[in-house]
Design a protein around this motif. Structure first.
Motif, short mmCIF file in Angstrom:
data_model
loop_
_atom_site.label_atom_id
_atom_site.label_comp_id
_atom_site.label_asym_id
_atom_site.label_seq_id
_atom_site.Cartn_x
_atom_site.Cartn_y
_atom_site.Cartn_z
N THR A 21 12.65 -72.13 22.49
CA THR A 21 13.63 -71.88 23.55
C THR A 21 13.86 -70.39 23.73
OG1 THR A 21 14.71 -73.98 22.99
CG2 THR A 21 15.92 -72.48 24.41
N ILE A 26 8.07 -73.60 27.72
CA ILE A 26 8.40 -74.96 28.13
C ILE A 26 7.51 -75.99 27.43
CG2 ILE A 26 8.52 -76.56 30.07
CD1 ILE A 26 10.71 -74.41 30.01
N LYS A 30 8.98 -78.97 25.07
CA LYS A 30 8.68 -80.39 25.29
C LYS A 30 8.09 -81.02 24.03
CE LYS A 30 7.82 -80.22 30.29
NZ LYS A 30 6.77 -80.35 31.36
N ILE A 33 10.78 -81.44 21.32
CA ILE A 33 11.66 -82.57 21.64
C ILE A 33 10.95 -83.88 21.36
CG2 ILE A 33 12.80 -83.80 23.53
CD1 ILE A 33 13.41 -81.06 24.79
N GLU A 60 14.97 -74.78 33.69
CA GLU A 60 13.94 -75.76 33.32
C GLU A 60 14.10 -76.16 31.87
OE1 GLU A 60 9.09 -76.47 33.58
OE2 GLU A 60 9.94 -74.49 34.03
N ALA A 61 14.26 -75.19 30.99
CA ALA A 61 14.44 -75.49 29.57
C ALA A 61 15.75 -76.24 29.35
CB ALA A 61 14.43 -74.21 28.75
N LYS A 63 17.45 -78.14 31.38
CA LYS A 63 17.43 -79.51 31.88
C LYS A 63 16.63 -80.43 30.96
CE LYS A 63 18.20 -78.20 36.69
NZ LYS A 63 17.62 -78.07 38.06
N LEU A 64 15.57 -79.90 30.36
CA LEU A 64 14.82 -80.69 29.38
C LEU A 64 15.70 -81.06 28.20
CD1 LEU A 64 11.41 -78.77 29.25
CD2 LEU A 64 11.75 -81.13 30.02
N ALA A 67 18.46 -83.57 29.26
CA ALA A 67 17.89 -84.90 29.42
C ALA A 67 17.60 -85.55 28.07
CB ALA A 67 16.62 -84.83 30.25
N ALA A 68 17.30 -84.71 27.07
CA ALA A 68 17.01 -85.24 25.73
C ALA A 68 18.28 -85.58 24.96
CB ALA A 68 16.19 -84.21 24.96
#
Length: 209
Positions: A21, A26, A30, A33, A60-61, A63-64, A67-68
């Motif tokens: 991060t 990205i 991913k 995660i 972008e980071a 939101k990932l 979402a996780a």
């Protein structure tokens, strides 16, 4: 490092996620995660990966991580959270993603005892103020200094067009002109500073205490 190697090393380890991060990588985020990295691991300043992504203004980071399931209210060593920092520093894309989870603690306060709305107002982010006013946040919250968002928009601003817009947003949303610890109102401060447009706006929309 390949994605496969990263996945093998990152399983159960959050430092890899923190590092990825910080780097803004990205693909590595991913992979970390996906391999089960602890989303709440902290760096040396007590920041989670989500707070680091928020500091970096990396939607972008962020939101990932959101979402996780990353905690949007996780405090660092100076009592910032992803939600509070996104509001304070105008990270609007991240702020919207946080609010969309329905998990943001709107009553949470920073090290100055202020909600996200107060620094958003004094730092000059009208769109952020607009976003926060669309929530159930307390518009008249008073921080440890005795200041509301309206007060900070006046005394910590320059009286220019941006601060005028923010004052208008707050007044139109029903902000009351609550005096500071010295009994001086935002209207009085604006008059003292010669902020004519702000004086007019507060006077027009002033609501009784």
């Amino acid at each position: 490092m390949t994605g496969g190697t990263l996945a093998a090393e990152a399983k159960g380890t959050a430092p890899m996620l923190i590092e990825a991060t910080i780097a803004g990588d990205i693909a590595q985020i991913k992979a970390a995660i996906a391999s089960g990295a602890d989303l709440e691991q902290r760096d040396a300043k007590g920041r989670t990966a989500l707070l680091i992504a928020t500091h970096a203004d990396n939607p972008e980071a962020a939101k990932l991580l959101i979402a996780a399931g990353a905690d949007v209210n996780a405090k660092d060593d100076i009592l910032d959270t992803p939600f509070l920092y996104a509001g304070a520093e105008g990270r609007d894309d991240i702020l919207k993603a946080i609010l969309a989870t329905g998990k943001a603690n709107l009553k949470d306060t920073n090290r100055f005892g202020g909600t996200a709305l107060i620094p958003a107002a004094d730092h000059g982010f009208p769109e952020t103020v607009r976003i926060l006013l669309g929530t159930g946040i307390n518009i008249d919250h008073v921080n440890n200094l005795g200041w509301t968002a309206l007060m900070e928009a006046v005394i910590l601003g320059d009286g220019g067009p941006v601060q005028q817009e923010i004052v208008a947003l707050l007044v139109d949303a029903g902000a009351r002109d609550i005096p500071d610890h010295d009994g001086i109102s935002a209207l009085q401060h604006a008059r003292k500073r010669g902020y004519a447009a702000i004086v007019e706006r507060i006077t027009e929309g002033r609501r009784p205490l």
